[in-house]
Enzyme design. Sequence first.
Site, PDB file in Angstrom:
ATOM      1  N   CYS A  31       0.935  -1.298  -0.412  1.00 22.99           N
ATOM      2  CA  CYS A  31       0.333  -0.164   0.000  1.00 22.99           C
ATOM      3  C   CYS A  31       0.696   1.266  -0.334  1.00 22.99           C
ATOM      4  O   CYS A  31       1.626   1.749   1.387  1.00 22.99           O
ATOM      5  CB  CYS A  31      -1.016  -0.315   0.949  1.00 22.99           C
ATOM      6  SG  CYS A  31      -2.081   1.245   1.838  1.00 22.99           S
ATOM      7  N   CYS A  34      -0.464   3.827   2.661  1.00 21.98           N
ATOM      8  CA  CYS A  34       0.314   3.591   4.096  1.00 21.98           C
ATOM      9  C   CYS A  34       1.935   4.043   4.334  1.00 21.98           C
ATOM     10  O   CYS A  34       2.228   4.139   5.048  1.00 21.98           O
ATOM     11  CB  CYS A  34       0.309   1.982   4.487  1.00 21.98           C
ATOM     12  SG  CYS A  34      -1.605   1.562   4.360  1.00 21.98           S
TER      13      CYS A  34
END
Length: 106
Positions: A31, A34
């Site tokens: 991600c 993230c």
Amino acid sequence: MPTVAVTDASFQTDVLESDKPVLVDFWAEWCGPCKMIAPALEELSDEMGDQVTIAKMDIMENTGVPGQMGVQSIPYLVLFKDGKPAAQMRGAAPKGQLKSWLEGEL
């Protein structure tokens, strides 16, 4: 103080039974957003560690808790107080925004 890695097995103890609020960052290695907020969360952990524990849960390695909580998109931040979800934020945000949101919820 560094962020804490939380697992399905340690969630009860580390988050739900914590004596102070815990911000859980649900994330995954693949991600991009993230990874973008990870340094900000580390800095916030250093700055606010006396008020809140900042924890990270890898949703690829731990599927139980994210499944129970209905985590569908990441990053997904959930602030737990007294063992219950008190606030949540979806998506990445700059450090200043994360900090003011967190301060407003504590």
